[in-house]
Design a protein around this motif. Sequence first.
Motif, PDB file in Angstrom:
ATOM      1  N   VAL A 187       0.865  -1.179   0.000  1.00 24.98           N
ATOM      2  CA  VAL A 187       0.000   0.000   0.000  1.00 24.98           C
ATOM      3  C   VAL A 187       0.900   1.226   0.000  1.00 24.98           C
ATOM      4  CG1 VAL A 187      -1.634   1.356   1.379  1.00 24.98           C
ATOM      5  CG2 VAL A 187      -1.911  -1.136   1.202  1.00 24.98           C
ATOM      6  N   LYS A 188       0.588   2.166  -0.885  1.00 24.65           N
ATOM      7  CA  LYS A 188       1.321   3.438  -0.889  1.00 24.65           C
ATOM      8  C   LYS A 188       0.307   4.556  -0.983  1.00 24.65           C
ATOM      9  CE  LYS A 188       4.942   6.222  -1.316  1.00 24.65           C
ATOM     10  NZ  LYS A 188       5.950   6.353  -0.240  1.00 24.65           N
ATOM     11  N   VAL A 189       0.297   5.405   0.021  1.00 25.59           N
ATOM     12  CA  VAL A 189      -0.609   6.548   0.047  1.00 25.59           C
ATOM     13  C   VAL A 189       0.232   7.814   0.013  1.00 25.59           C
ATOM     14  CG1 VAL A 189      -2.469   7.711   1.299  1.00 25.59           C
ATOM     15  CG2 VAL A 189      -2.231   5.214   1.451  1.00 25.59           C
ATOM     16  N   TYR A 190      -0.043   8.677  -0.956  1.00 20.81           N
ATOM     17  CA  TYR A 190       0.601   9.987  -0.997  1.00 20.81           C
ATOM     18  C   TYR A 190      -0.345  11.003  -0.369  1.00 20.81           C
ATOM     19  CZ  TYR A 190       3.973   8.207  -4.447  1.00 20.81           C
ATOM     20  OH  TYR A 190       4.958   7.511  -5.086  1.00 20.81           O
ATOM     21  N   GLY A 191       0.188  11.861   0.482  1.00 20.62           N
ATOM     22  CA  GLY A 191      -0.628  12.900   1.097  1.00 20.62           C
ATOM     23  C   GLY A 191      -1.549  12.313   2.149  1.00 20.62           C
ATOM     24  N   GLY A 192      -2.525  13.117   2.578  1.00 24.49           N
ATOM     25  CA  GLY A 192      -3.441  12.644   3.606  1.00 24.49           C
ATOM     26  C   GLY A 192      -4.759  13.380   3.501  1.00 24.49           C
ATOM     27  N   GLY A 193      -5.674  12.984   4.351  1.00 24.85           N
ATOM     28  CA  GLY A 193      -6.979  13.649   4.398  1.00 24.85           C
ATOM     29  C   GLY A 193      -7.736  13.515   3.090  1.00 24.85           C
ATOM     30  N   ASP A 194      -8.412  14.573   2.719  1.00 26.21           N
ATOM     31  CA  ASP A 194      -9.264  14.541   1.524  1.00 26.21           C
ATOM     32  C   ASP A 194      -8.467  14.370   0.239  1.00 26.21           C
ATOM     33  OD1 ASP A 194     -11.382  14.907   3.131  1.00 26.21           O
ATOM     34  OD2 ASP A 194     -11.718  17.036   2.625  1.00 26.21           O
ATOM     35  N   ALA A 226      -1.862   5.314  -4.317  1.00 30.58           N
ATOM     36  CA  ALA A 226      -1.132   4.927  -5.535  1.00 30.58           C
ATOM     37  C   ALA A 226      -1.023   3.412  -5.644  1.00 30.58           C
ATOM     38  CB  ALA A 226       0.247   5.566  -5.541  1.00 30.58           C
ATOM     39  N   LEU A 227      -0.853   2.728  -4.511  1.00 36.72           N
ATOM     40  CA  LEU A 227      -0.906   1.256  -4.473  1.00 36.72           C
ATOM     41  C   LEU A 227      -1.921   0.874  -3.409  1.00 36.72           C
ATOM     42  CD1 LEU A 227       2.898   0.294  -4.638  1.00 36.72           C
ATOM     43  CD2 LEU A 227       1.232   0.316  -6.528  1.00 36.72           C
ATOM     44  N   ASP A 228      -2.811  -0.037  -3.782  1.00 37.87           N
ATOM     45  CA  ASP A 228      -3.957  -0.310  -2.925  1.00 37.87           C
ATOM     46  C   ASP A 228      -4.033  -1.802  -2.573  1.00 37.87           C
ATOM     47  OD1 ASP A 228      -6.206   0.262  -1.506  1.00 37.87           O
ATOM     48  OD2 ASP A 228      -7.543   0.409  -3.237  1.00 37.87           O
ATOM     49  N   GLY A 229      -2.881  -2.352  -2.165  1.00 38.11           N
ATOM     50  CA  GLY A 229      -2.867  -3.765  -1.773  1.00 38.11           C
ATOM     51  C   GLY A 229      -2.393  -4.657  -2.905  1.00 38.11           C
ATOM     52  N   VAL A 230      -1.119  -4.585  -3.224  1.00 35.58           N
ATOM     53  CA  VAL A 230      -0.558  -5.369  -4.334  1.00 35.58           C
ATOM     54  C   VAL A 230       0.306  -6.501  -3.784  1.00 35.58           C
ATOM     55  CG1 VAL A 230       0.948  -5.330  -6.365  1.00 35.58           C
ATOM     56  CG2 VAL A 230      -0.578  -3.390  -5.904  1.00 35.58           C
ATOM     57  N   ASP A 231       0.057  -7.712  -4.258  1.00 47.00           N
ATOM     58  CA  ASP A 231       0.901  -8.867  -3.963  1.00 47.00           C
ATOM     59  C   ASP A 231       1.452  -9.368  -5.286  1.00 47.00           C
ATOM     60  OD1 ASP A 231       0.280  -9.585  -1.010  1.00 47.00           O
ATOM     61  OD2 ASP A 231      -1.691  -9.241  -1.944  1.00 47.00           O
ATOM     62  N   VAL A 232       2.755  -9.341  -5.421  1.00 48.36           N
ATOM     63  CA  VAL A 232       3.323  -9.839  -6.675  1.00 48.36           C
ATOM     64  C   VAL A 232       4.769 -10.288  -6.459  1.00 48.36           C
ATOM     65  CG1 VAL A 232       4.110  -7.586  -7.520  1.00 48.36           C
ATOM     66  CG2 VAL A 232       3.592  -9.388  -9.146  1.00 48.36           C
ATOM     67  N   THR A 278       5.249   3.782  -9.074  1.00 46.87           N
ATOM     68  CA  THR A 278       5.271   3.636  -7.620  1.00 46.87           C
ATOM     69  C   THR A 278       5.597   2.196  -7.236  1.00 46.87           C
ATOM     70  OG1 THR A 278       3.616   5.394  -7.419  1.00 46.87           O
ATOM     71  CG2 THR A 278       3.903   3.941  -5.516  1.00 46.87           C
ATOM     72  N   LEU A 279       4.965   1.252  -7.908  1.00 49.12           N
ATOM     73  CA  LEU A 279       5.249  -0.158  -7.613  1.00 49.12           C
ATOM     74  C   LEU A 279       6.713  -0.477  -7.867  1.00 49.12           C
ATOM     75  CD1 LEU A 279       4.429  -3.052  -6.901  1.00 49.12           C
ATOM     76  CD2 LEU A 279       3.709  -3.366  -9.289  1.00 49.12           C
ATOM     77  N   MET A 280       7.216  -0.012  -9.006  1.00 50.82           N
ATOM     78  CA  MET A 280       8.609  -0.298  -9.335  1.00 50.82           C
ATOM     79  C   MET A 280       9.553   0.354  -8.328  1.00 50.82           C
ATOM     80  SD  MET A 280      10.915   0.502 -12.633  1.00 50.82           S
ATOM     81  CE  MET A 280      12.047   1.514 -11.705  1.00 50.82           C
ATOM     82  N   ASP A 302      11.863   3.848  -2.963  1.00 51.92           N
ATOM     83  CA  ASP A 302      10.837   4.534  -2.191  1.00 51.92           C
ATOM     84  C   ASP A 302      10.282   3.506  -1.198  1.00 51.92           C
ATOM     85  OD1 ASP A 302       9.035   6.408  -1.295  1.00 51.92           O
ATOM     86  OD2 ASP A 302       7.985   6.651  -3.206  1.00 51.92           O
ATOM     87  N   THR A 303       9.626   3.984  -0.153  1.00 47.84           N
ATOM     88  CA  THR A 303       9.115   3.058   0.863  1.00 47.84           C
ATOM     89  C   THR A 303       7.597   2.987   0.809  1.00 47.84           C
ATOM     90  OG1 THR A 303       9.143   4.854   2.455  1.00 47.84           O
ATOM     91  CG2 THR A 303      11.051   3.386   2.445  1.00 47.84           C
ATOM     92  N   LEU A 304       7.062   1.824   1.174  1.00 45.17           N
ATOM     93  CA  LEU A 304       5.621   1.621   1.207  1.00 45.17           C
ATOM     94  C   LEU A 304       5.025   2.280   2.445  1.00 45.17           C
ATOM     95  CD1 LEU A 304       5.557  -2.187   0.343  1.00 45.17           C
ATOM     96  CD2 LEU A 304       4.764  -0.322  -1.140  1.00 45.17           C
ATOM     97  N   THR A 305       3.741   2.611   2.357  1.00 40.71           N
ATOM     98  CA  THR A 305       2.998   3.050   3.539  1.00 40.71           C
ATOM     99  C   THR A 305       2.747   1.845   4.440  1.00 40.71           C
ATOM    100  OG1 THR A 305       1.953   4.746   2.183  1.00 40.71           O
ATOM    101  CG2 THR A 305       0.901   4.246   4.297  1.00 40.71           C
ATOM    102  N   SER A 306       2.380   0.718   3.836  1.00 44.17           N
ATOM    103  CA  SER A 306       2.331  -0.547   4.577  1.00 44.17           C
ATOM    104  C   SER A 306       2.570  -1.680   3.602  1.00 44.17           C
ATOM    105  CB  SER A 306       1.001  -0.712   5.315  1.00 44.17           C
ATOM    106  OG  SER A 306      -0.056  -0.814   4.385  1.00 44.17           O
ATOM    107  N   GLY A 307       2.939  -2.838   4.167  1.00 43.74           N
ATOM    108  CA  GLY A 307       3.291  -3.969   3.316  1.00 43.74           C
ATOM    109  C   GLY A 307       4.782  -4.227   3.382  1.00 43.74           C
ATOM    110  N   ALA A 308       5.229  -5.213   2.631  1.00 48.71           N
ATOM    111  CA  ALA A 308       6.633  -5.621   2.709  1.00 48.71           C
ATOM    112  C   ALA A 308       7.215  -5.850   1.322  1.00 48.71           C
ATOM    113  CB  ALA A 308       6.764  -6.895   3.541  1.00 48.71           C
ATOM    114  N   VAL A 309       8.530  -5.668   1.227  1.00 41.88           N
ATOM    115  CA  VAL A 309       9.270  -5.822  -0.027  1.00 41.88           C
ATOM    116  C   VAL A 309      10.488  -6.704   0.236  1.00 41.88           C
ATOM    117  CG1 VAL A 309      10.580  -4.638  -1.833  1.00 41.88           C
ATOM    118  CG2 VAL A 309       8.631  -3.487  -0.770  1.00 41.88           C
ATOM    119  N   TRP A 310      10.726  -7.633  -0.675  1.00 43.15           N
ATOM    120  CA  TRP A 310      11.935  -8.442  -0.598  1.00 43.15           C
ATOM    121  C   TRP A 310      12.731  -8.321  -1.898  1.00 43.15           C
ATOM    122  CZ3 TRP A 310       7.280  -9.840   1.318  1.00 43.15           C
ATOM    123  CH2 TRP A 310       7.206 -10.360   2.621  1.00 43.15           C
ATOM    124  N   ILE A 311      14.041  -8.218  -1.779  1.00 37.11           N
ATOM    125  CA  ILE A 311      14.945  -8.468  -2.905  1.00 37.11           C
ATOM    126  C   ILE A 311      15.613  -9.791  -2.562  1.00 37.11           C
ATOM    127  CG2 ILE A 311      16.999  -7.721  -4.163  1.00 37.11           C
ATOM    128  CD1 ILE A 311      14.685  -5.862  -4.723  1.00 37.11           C
TER     129      ILE A 311
END
Length: 249
Positions: free
Chosen positions: A17-24, A29-35, A55-57, A64-73
């Motif tokens: 999950v990646k969220v830019y900004g806040g509030g309204d 940008a990413l809404d729960g991606v598993d790949v 953003t995913l790349m 760049d860092t995710l708002t939540s979730g995990a990344v592995w190389i």
Amino acid sequence: MTTTTAPRAAARVAGAVKVYGGGDTAVHALDGVDVAFPAGRFTAIMGPSGSGKSTLMHCAAGLDTLTSGAVWIGETELGALDDRRLTLLRRDRVGFVFQAFNLVPTLTVAENITLPLDLAGRRGDQEWIDTLVDVVGLRDRLHHRPAELSGGQQQRVAVARAFAGRPDVVFADEPTGNLDSRSGAEVLGLLGRAVRQMDRTVVMVTHDPVAAAHADEVLFLADGRLVDRMESPTADRVLDRMKAFEVRT
Ligand SMILES: Nc1ncnc2c1ncn2[C@@H]1O[C@H](COP(=O)(O)OP(=O)(O)O)[C@@H](O)[C@H]1O
Ligand SMILES: [Mg+2]
């Protein structure tokens, strides 16, 4: 010991999950991606403009860092690394090709290609570098500077640089975006050859169906979600799939 049929992942993201900004004005940008990006494969990421491809790349590559979730190389989870280790991982285990080439103008072609190795104080595998120089067709340009090269030649330097340290995975964001179709085809051919003949792993973001057709598999993003995938793509089939997005929206 367990056995699995899943291929080894060169990189993967889970619950991304990646969220830019806040509030309204927050943008998901990413809404729960598993790949997972399998080792030894050429994966393309497609989707409409703004669907979250870059953003995913960038998050999968540790730029760049995710708002939540995990990344592995490989087996390394990026969230567990401090800034220094993350910098080293990006330098040593990930290669990048950008739309704008991003070569160092003051360095020669040869110096640009070995820059990541030089920064790491690694000598690198000279035989491998030699092979790369020949594969990208730059043997007679090694002592030129980027400004003396065409766009296509500059991007071929960037491709050689990306593979020079034999990274786990090479990420390319619109690598043909600034090239004419012939130079673009050359760069795509190089990426494909690196995977099929040199056992490398490539993940490429593109909005061009012809470029995507060079990949082994295409992943389709829409609104920050992975919505489809296509094995052994052809440009026509990818184009048809993209048209379906436009009809739906
Ligand atoms: N730094 C940023 N700040 C705010 N919004 C951003 C930023 N980067 C991207 N976005 C937004 O996130 C969404 C996905 O962007 P991006 O990943 O660049 O899409 P794509 O590469 O598919 O065109 C878009 O709505 C974009 O406007
Ligand atoms: Mg983009």
